[in-house]
Scaffold this active site. Structure first.
Site, PDB file in Angstrom:
ATOM      1  N   TYR A  72       0.832  -1.208   0.000  1.00 61.29           N
ATOM      2  CA  TYR A  72       0.000   0.000   0.000  1.00 61.29           C
ATOM      3  C   TYR A  72       0.865   1.256   0.000  1.00 61.29           C
ATOM      4  CZ  TYR A  72      -3.717   3.257   1.124  1.00 61.29           C
ATOM      5  OH  TYR A  72      -4.604   4.295   1.090  1.00 61.29           O
ATOM      6  N   PHE A 124      -6.106  20.895 -24.214  1.00 60.28           N
ATOM      7  CA  PHE A 124      -6.753  19.628 -24.539  1.00 60.28           C
ATOM      8  C   PHE A 124      -8.110  19.605 -23.835  1.00 60.28           C
ATOM      9  CE2 PHE A 124      -7.403  15.066 -23.643  1.00 60.28           C
ATOM     10  CZ  PHE A 124      -7.514  14.652 -24.942  1.00 60.28           C
ATOM     11  N   ASP A 125      -9.045  18.789 -24.314  1.00 59.94           N
ATOM     12  CA  ASP A 125     -10.422  18.862 -23.788  1.00 59.94           C
ATOM     13  C   ASP A 125     -10.525  18.643 -22.278  1.00 59.94           C
ATOM     14  OD1 ASP A 125      -9.922  16.128 -24.010  1.00 59.94           O
ATOM     15  OD2 ASP A 125     -11.687  15.673 -25.210  1.00 59.94           O
ATOM     16  N   ASP A 215       1.823  20.288 -20.132  1.00 62.57           N
ATOM     17  CA  ASP A 215       0.891  19.181 -20.338  1.00 62.57           C
ATOM     18  C   ASP A 215       1.651  18.223 -21.250  1.00 62.57           C
ATOM     19  OD1 ASP A 215      -1.122  17.442 -20.860  1.00 62.57           O
ATOM     20  OD2 ASP A 215      -2.559  18.922 -21.572  1.00 62.57           O
ATOM     21  N   ALA A 217       1.849  14.874 -22.292  1.00 59.67           N
ATOM     22  CA  ALA A 217       1.497  13.541 -22.797  1.00 59.67           C
ATOM     23  C   ALA A 217       2.463  13.048 -23.880  1.00 59.67           C
ATOM     24  CB  ALA A 217       0.067  13.546 -23.330  1.00 59.67           C
ATOM     25  N   LYS A 258      -0.009   7.829 -23.492  1.00 58.87           N
ATOM     26  CA  LYS A 258       0.414   8.215 -24.847  1.00 58.87           C
ATOM     27  C   LYS A 258       1.863   7.758 -25.049  1.00 58.87           C
ATOM     28  CE  LYS A 258      -3.559  10.516 -24.440  1.00 58.87           C
ATOM     29  NZ  LYS A 258      -3.647  11.839 -23.897  1.00 58.87           N
ATOM     30  N   HIS A 452     -18.830  15.777 -25.874  1.00 62.52           N
ATOM     31  CA  HIS A 452     -18.596  14.946 -27.064  1.00 62.52           C
ATOM     32  C   HIS A 452     -18.478  13.468 -26.747  1.00 62.52           C
ATOM     33  CE1 HIS A 452     -14.838  16.315 -25.365  1.00 62.52           C
ATOM     34  NE2 HIS A 452     -14.169  15.361 -25.988  1.00 62.52           N
TER      35      HIS A 452
HETATM   36  C1  PLP Z   1      -4.780  12.535 -23.254  1.00 62.16           C
HETATM   37  C2  PLP Z   1      -4.436  13.886 -22.836  1.00 62.16           C
HETATM   38  C3  PLP Z   1      -4.816  14.376 -21.575  1.00 62.16           C
HETATM   39  C4  PLP Z   1      -5.694  13.612 -20.624  1.00 62.16           C
HETATM   40  O1  PLP Z   1      -5.182  12.391 -20.311  1.00 62.16           O
HETATM   41  P1  PLP Z   1      -6.049  11.079 -19.978  1.00 62.16           P
HETATM   42  O2  PLP Z   1      -5.012  10.083 -19.669  1.00 62.16           O
HETATM   43  O3  PLP Z   1      -6.851  10.775 -21.193  1.00 62.16           O
HETATM   44  O4  PLP Z   1      -6.909  11.412 -18.806  1.00 62.16           O
HETATM   45  C5  PLP Z   1      -4.404  15.644 -21.248  1.00 62.16           C
HETATM   46  N1  PLP Z   1      -3.682  16.403 -22.084  1.00 62.16           N
HETATM   47  C6  PLP Z   1      -3.311  15.970 -23.302  1.00 62.16           C
HETATM   48  C7  PLP Z   1      -2.514  16.850 -24.206  1.00 62.16           C
HETATM   49  C8  PLP Z   1      -3.681  14.698 -23.721  1.00 62.16           C
HETATM   50  O5  PLP Z   1      -3.339  14.279 -24.939  1.00 62.16           O
END
Ligand code: PLP
Length: 462
Positions: A72, A124-125, A215, A217, A258, A452
């Site tokens: 844990y 990003f969304d 951000d 990814a 990603k 969406h």
């Molecule tokens: C995918 C993504 C996110 C969110 O990540 P999740 O793992 O889908 O929650 C945030 N910012 C960017 C640029 C992304 O491509």
């Protein structure tokens, strides 16, 4: 004929997929109320809905999973992950979480609340959603090149630094909770950000004492683009480029689904190990995700992540990865089909507004093209345009997106050249038939946030 770079892997486990008939696909679309997220994956032949968590792990990752420590607290797997992440990013504090939006949920409210603004090179969304859930508002300062899909520029993901500074002065630096640099710039078409642009952005943030978050990814694809395109970096290992790039920010939030090539995972990084707000990050993590040495993940997931962080940076892999997009772009060029050019790092963003110039943004051209592609060849893609943008949280009015894209996000190490060739032929067919599609879609039901993913749509007749 453009050359395809051979896959730098061989296949030792397979998963069958099936091509349905056109009638079956039309039925599936009706049942899903034309929402691509509501189609069953069994009814999809090539799935490019997202590159998020849809990657194939390596034998090294699978074998590392057997070594997962499921304690844990203070598990060995956490320390292994810590070592890898610190080595690559050079940050003092690393926090695993279950995916990218969890990182946002934990970190963003530490800096953002009602009355504050966040400014990005494009959100990003889910990032946009978490800024708004924290009570703050989003402002964007993307370089103007991104709005013209036909304009080939090396770093179309860049921040418009002049506009950034103008927005800061307009709203007052004390009201800007955070600046976010998204790499690569997903909403702009997986387009990279240059080291130079990151330096200039960091300079503006430092001068106004504003927190700068990456951000992150697609940290590896972005670093490879810098190596290939930016002067002075051709001889620098992508791992070193990554470290230098991250050294310019204060923190990062990362979806590890990603470039880290796992199916589930995320990270928060804080450069300064003594930053007082780490206490708040830990507290939020414990409340929402789990104790901070596992962050909602299994010990075995932390192991796969630690291995994936390095595999994502392998330069042979990255050459093939970017080479795949370049190949697809070159084939589209031959057919005269418009997409965000040059091709981005994780997919092809078809310019749906140029497929259907007669369909207004309020009828969602990117969604129209996604539906036509699915009907044609069982390809699942999605709208990255006004349908995804949704409504303004204050006025309730439909937002007009910078671009109307249909995104084919390519899962990592999953498909082969013959899949891509089939998809390209399908796109060609849809392009030739574009004049037959007259109208778009209307929304018959939508939830208040991130609509969406769930909304119901219906074709507009006439
Ligand atoms: C995918 C993504 C996110 C969110 O990540 P999740 O793992 O889908 O929650 C945030 N910012 C960017 C640029 C992304 O491509």
């Amino acid at each position: 004929m453009p050359k395809f770079m051979p896959e730098p892997y061989r296949i030792k486990m397979v998963e069958p997929i099936r091509l349905t008939t056109r009638e079956e696909r039309e039925q599936a679309l009706r049942e899903a109320e034309y929402n691509m997220f509501r189609i069953r994956s069994d009814d999809v032949y090539v799935d490019t809905l997202t590159d998020s968590g849809t990657n194939a792990m390596s034998d090294a990752q699978w074998s590392a999973m057997l070594m997962g420590d499921e304690a844990y607290a203070g598990g060995r797997s956490y320390f292994r992950l810590l070592e890898a992440a610190r080595d690559i990013f050079g940050y003092g504090y690393i926090q695993p979480v279950h995916q990218g939006r969890a990182a946002e949920k934990v970190l963003l409210p530490v800096f953002l609340h009602k009355g504050k603004f966040a400014i990005a090179n494009l959100f990003f969304d889910t990032t946009r959603a978490h800024v708004e859930l924290a009570g703050a508002r989003c402002l964007e300062a993307c370089c103007p090149e991104a709005a013209n899909s036909q304009l080939r520029a090396p770093f179309k993901g860049n921040m418009d630094v002049g506009k950034l500074e103008q927005l800061i002065l307009e709203k007052g630096p004390e009201n800007i909770g955070m600046v976010v640099m998204t790499v690569t710039n997903n909403s702009a078409g997986g387009q990279p950000v240059s080291m130079q642009n990151m330096r200039e952005t960091a300079e503006v943030c430092r001068r106004h004492r504003i927190h700068l978050n990456i951000d992150a990814a697609r940290y590896a694809e972005n670093a490879m683009f810098i190596k290939l395109r930016e002067e002075g970096f051709s001889g620098v290992p992508v791992k070193d480029i990554t470290r230098d790039f991250f050294a310019l920010a204060d923190s990062f939030t990362m979806s590890a689904k990603k470039d880290t090539i796992v199916n589930m995972g995320g990270l928060i990084g804080v450069k300064d190990a003594d930053a007082p707000y780490i206490l708040k990050v830990k507290a939020n993590c414990i409340s929402y995700e789990g104790f901070y040495t596992y962050g909602g993940l299994n010990g075995r997931d932390l192991e796969a992540l630690a291995v994936g962080l390095y595999e994502g940076l392998d330069e042979n892999w990255l050459r093939y990865r970017l080479g795949t997009m370049e190949y697809m772009g070159a084939r589209l060029d031959e057919m005269g089909i418009p997409y965000q050019a040059p091709a981005g790092g994780h997919g092809i963003f078809l310019d749906a507004a140029r497929f259907y110039p007669h369909i207004p943004y309020t009828e969602f051209p990117g969604q129209v093209l996604a539906v036509e592609l699915y009907k044609e060849c069982g390809l699942r893609a999605c709208d990255i345009g006004s349908y995804m943008m949704g409504n303004d949280p204050d006025t309730g009015r439909q937002v007009k997106s910078l671009n109307e894209f249909t995104r084919l996000a390519i899962p990592r190490r999953v498909y082969t050249q013959s899949h891509y060739d089939m998809v390209l032929e399908g796109i060609g067919e849809v392009w030739r038939g574009r004049g037959d599609v007259r109208r778009g879609y209307r929304i018959t039901w939508e939830p208040p946030i991130l609509r969406h993913f769930q909304a119901s749509l219906a074709p507009i007749e006439g």
